[in-house]
Write a protein that holds these residues in place. Structure first.
Motif, PDB file in Angstrom:
ATOM      1  N   LYS A   1      16.218  12.098   0.641  1.00  0.00           N
ATOM      2  CA  LYS A   1      14.964  12.715   0.208  1.00  0.00           C
ATOM      3  C   LYS A   1      13.811  11.947   0.849  1.00  0.00           C
ATOM      4  O   LYS A   1      13.683  10.756   0.704  1.00  0.00           O
ATOM      5  N   HIS A   2      12.945  12.651   1.551  1.00  0.00           N
ATOM      6  CA  HIS A   2      11.902  11.984   2.310  1.00  0.00           C
ATOM      7  C   HIS A   2      10.908  13.061   2.718  1.00  0.00           C
ATOM      8  O   HIS A   2      11.241  14.225   2.729  1.00  0.00           O
ATOM      9  N   TYR A   3       9.713  12.682   3.096  1.00  0.00           N
ATOM     10  CA  TYR A   3       8.739  13.637   3.644  1.00  0.00           C
ATOM     11  C   TYR A   3       8.518  14.820   2.692  1.00  0.00           C
ATOM     12  O   TYR A   3       8.408  15.962   3.113  1.00  0.00           O
ATOM     13  N   ALA A   4       8.484  14.549   1.397  1.00  0.00           N
ATOM     14  CA  ALA A   4       8.541  15.646   0.443  1.00  0.00           C
ATOM     15  C   ALA A   4       7.195  16.002  -0.170  1.00  0.00           C
ATOM     16  O   ALA A   4       6.433  15.134  -0.570  1.00  0.00           O
TER      17      ALA A   4
ATOM     18  N   PRO B   1       3.909   1.910  10.077  1.00  0.00           N
ATOM     19  CA  PRO B   1       4.683   3.020   9.512  1.00  0.00           C
ATOM     20  C   PRO B   1       3.748   4.209   9.337  1.00  0.00           C
ATOM     21  O   PRO B   1       2.533   4.061   9.435  1.00  0.00           O
ATOM     22  N   SER B   2       4.302   5.378   9.111  1.00  0.00           N
ATOM     23  CA  SER B   2       3.458   6.542   8.852  1.00  0.00           C
ATOM     24  C   SER B   2       2.562   6.241   7.641  1.00  0.00           C
ATOM     25  O   SER B   2       2.985   5.586   6.690  1.00  0.00           O
ATOM     26  N   ALA B   3       1.311   6.747   7.695  1.00  0.00           N
ATOM     27  CA  ALA B   3       0.301   6.360   6.699  1.00  0.00           C
ATOM     28  C   ALA B   3       0.347   7.258   5.468  1.00  0.00           C
ATOM     29  O   ALA B   3      -0.630   7.941   5.141  1.00  0.00           O
ATOM     30  N   ASN B   4       1.501   7.250   4.792  1.00  0.00           N
ATOM     31  CA  ASN B   4       1.670   8.016   3.560  1.00  0.00           C
ATOM     32  C   ASN B   4       2.362   7.131   2.536  1.00  0.00           C
ATOM     33  O   ASN B   4       3.113   6.240   2.907  1.00  0.00           O
ATOM     34  N   PRO B   5       2.122   7.403   1.253  1.00  0.00           N
ATOM     35  CA  PRO B   5       2.913   6.698   0.255  1.00  0.00           C
ATOM     36  C   PRO B   5       4.396   7.018   0.465  1.00  0.00           C
ATOM     37  O   PRO B   5       4.728   8.097   0.951  1.00  0.00           O
TER      38      PRO B   5
ATOM     39  N   ILE C   1       5.083  15.539  14.256  1.00  0.00           N
ATOM     40  CA  ILE C   1       6.307  15.033  13.609  1.00  0.00           C
ATOM     41  C   ILE C   1       6.539  13.627  14.173  1.00  0.00           C
ATOM     42  O   ILE C   1       6.194  13.363  15.323  1.00  0.00           O
ATOM     43  N   GLU C   2       7.159  12.751  13.384  1.00  0.00           N
ATOM     44  CA  GLU C   2       7.372  11.370  13.816  1.00  0.00           C
ATOM     45  C   GLU C   2       8.142  11.265  15.139  1.00  0.00           C
ATOM     46  O   GLU C   2       8.823  12.207  15.556  1.00  0.00           O
ATOM     47  N   SER C   3       8.091  10.076  15.723  1.00  0.00           N
ATOM     48  CA  SER C   3       8.807   9.816  16.975  1.00  0.00           C
ATOM     49  C   SER C   3      10.319   9.932  16.773  1.00  0.00           C
ATOM     50  O   SER C   3      10.828   9.790  15.658  1.00  0.00           O
TER      51      SER C   3
ATOM     52  N   ILE D   1       4.584  13.349   2.265  1.00  0.00           N
ATOM     53  CA  ILE D   1       4.436  13.990   3.575  1.00  0.00           C
ATOM     54  C   ILE D   1       3.605  13.106   4.501  1.00  0.00           C
ATOM     55  O   ILE D   1       2.552  12.593   4.102  1.00  0.00           O
ATOM     56  N   SER D   2       4.047  12.952   5.741  1.00  0.00           N
ATOM     57  CA  SER D   2       3.288  12.149   6.701  1.00  0.00           C
ATOM     58  C   SER D   2       1.959  12.833   7.031  1.00  0.00           C
ATOM     59  O   SER D   2       1.867  14.058   7.054  1.00  0.00           O
ATOM     60  N   PRO D   3       0.924  12.004   7.314  1.00  0.00           N
ATOM     61  CA  PRO D   3      -0.407  12.556   7.586  1.00  0.00           C
ATOM     62  C   PRO D   3      -0.595  12.923   9.050  1.00  0.00           C
ATOM     63  O   PRO D   3      -0.225  12.153   9.936  1.00  0.00           O
TER      64      PRO D   3
ATOM     65  N   THR E   1       0.832  -1.204   0.000  1.00  0.00           N
ATOM     66  CA  THR E   1       0.000   0.000   0.000  1.00  0.00           C
ATOM     67  C   THR E   1       0.863   1.248   0.000  1.00  0.00           C
ATOM     68  O   THR E   1       0.605   2.217  -0.704  1.00  0.00           O
ATOM     69  N   LYS E   2       1.936   1.221   0.797  1.00  0.00           N
ATOM     70  CA  LYS E   2       2.818   2.385   0.875  1.00  0.00           C
ATOM     71  C   LYS E   2       3.821   2.450  -0.273  1.00  0.00           C
ATOM     72  O   LYS E   2       4.525   3.427  -0.413  1.00  0.00           O
ATOM     73  N   GLN E   3       3.925   1.333  -1.054  1.00  0.00           N
ATOM     74  CA  GLN E   3       4.994   1.214  -2.059  1.00  0.00           C
ATOM     75  C   GLN E   3       6.349   1.375  -1.375  1.00  0.00           C
ATOM     76  O   GLN E   3       7.241   2.068  -1.887  1.00  0.00           O
TER      77      GLN E   3
HETATM   78 MG    MG Z   1       7.462   7.463   7.410  1.00  0.00          MG
END
Ligand code: MG
Ligand code: TXA
Length: 320
Positions: A221-224, A134-138, A171-173, A142-144, A47-49
């Protein structure tokens, strides 16, 4: 029909049936499944790829449960758990054999946390198993921080988002690993370095991939956002540099007057880095939905959660 619901019993039934449910936490929403269900865990990665080399965090209901999933607890880990759980602290510890390899990407350590959200704590206490989430974003997005963000990403992929309102921290843990029983920060996050050091003394930060090849997922590159985003020390100058474009500005605390700006968002009018952190992803989601040419994001003071926000902005603006 909306997939957002407050029905905990429905979430329990779905999770018992190998399905995924997005869950609220104090940091960001997670995409949750039974850690012992191969079907559910594979569905999380699909789902997250998300690449299979990137391991998942195991969410447990209480401190006593920790001994069921890890084989060894250093003294400083115990101190941190007692101080900060439930809360935005994830600890990476040697895993017990019961933890499936797909959760840890084959590593002999497992990342564990107790989230501090009443709805998800009730859910975890009702279930017979911990939740991988994991955070619920592809992957790389950006994390939701709201149920609506998750719905926008995954309404065609999952059956339910358990609604717990807006995430308080946003913001994440913070992820802490151990080397020779000494804590090391693998990912800056919602728990500050200062708060951790007040409990266990000086701690090193190996937050970058090159410093810590053992922490998979610390990609540059992340959370973009999808909109091109740049990091700025001097907003006025950067606005001039992009004259003629549709510009969005993410300012720390100041109102910036310029006809060249299409949209201005201020993270904290009082200059509070905690408030700025909790507004960061929400603001990035908003700006990203406006189809701008560029987002100019202001760097924050490098203290407390300002460090974590700067880390996320650097990843959001990185080209690789
Ligand atoms: Mg994440
Ligand atoms: O706040 C959070 O931590 C949220 C909420 C939902 O709990 N979860 C989250 O999960 O951010 P995720 O999957 O987006 O990020 C987990 C990070 C990844 O960078 C992963 O590489 C790292 O934790 N990780 C997981 N297990 C690890 C391990 N055994 N060793 C080192 N790093 C690990």
């Amino acid at each position: 029909m909306s997939i957002i619901s407050k029905d905990i019993a429905k979430a329990v039934a779905l999770l018992n049936n190998n399905e995924l449910v997005a869950i609220p936490t104090e940091t960001v929403y997670g995409l949750a499944g039974n850690i012992y269900s191969e079907t559910a865990i594979k569905a999380i990665f699909n789902t997250k790829q998300r690449p299979l080399f990137n391991p998942l965090i195991v969410h447990i209901p209480n401190i006593e449960y920790l001994e069921n999933v890890v084989s060894y607890i250093p003294e400083k880990a115990r101190l941190l758990a007692e101080q900060f759980w439930p809360g935005p602290l994830t600890m990476v510890l040697p895993k017990k054999d019961v933890i499936p390899d797909i959760i840890t990407a084959g590593k002999d350590t497992v990342a564990v946390r107790i989230p501090n959200h009443p709805v998800t704590l009730e859910l975890l206490k009702t279930l017979d198993f911990p939740l991988a989430a994991p955070s619920a974003n592809p992957f790389n997005r950006i994390s939701p921080t709201t149920a609506q963000h998750v719905e926008a990403y995954f309404k065609n992929n999952i059956k339910m988002v358990l609604d717990g309102g807006s995430c308080r921290k946003g913001i994440e843990s913070t992820i802490v690993g151990f080397e020779n029983n000494e804590p090391i920060i693998y990912r800056l996050g919602s728990l500050t370095l200062e708060d951790i050091e007040a409990i266990v003394g000086s701690v090193s930060v190996k937050n970058k991939k090159e410093q810590n090849p053992n922490a998979p997922g610390m990609l540059l590159k992340h959370y973009a956002p999808r909109t091109k985003t740049i990091l700025s020390n001097d907003i006025s100058q950067d606005i001039k540099n992009h004259k003629g474009k549709r510009i969005g500005v993410l300012s720390f605390k100041s109102k910036i007057k310029s006809d060249a700006i299409s949209s201005l968002t201020i993270l904290s009018k009082t200059g509070d880095v905690n408030e700025a952190a909790s507004n960061l992803y929400y603001s990035l989601h908003q700006l990203d939905s406006l189809h701008l040419d560029i987002i100019i994001a202001e760097i924050l003071p490098d203290i407390g959660l300002g460090k974590s926000v700067n880390d996320r902005l650097q990843r959001a603006t990185s080209l690789k």
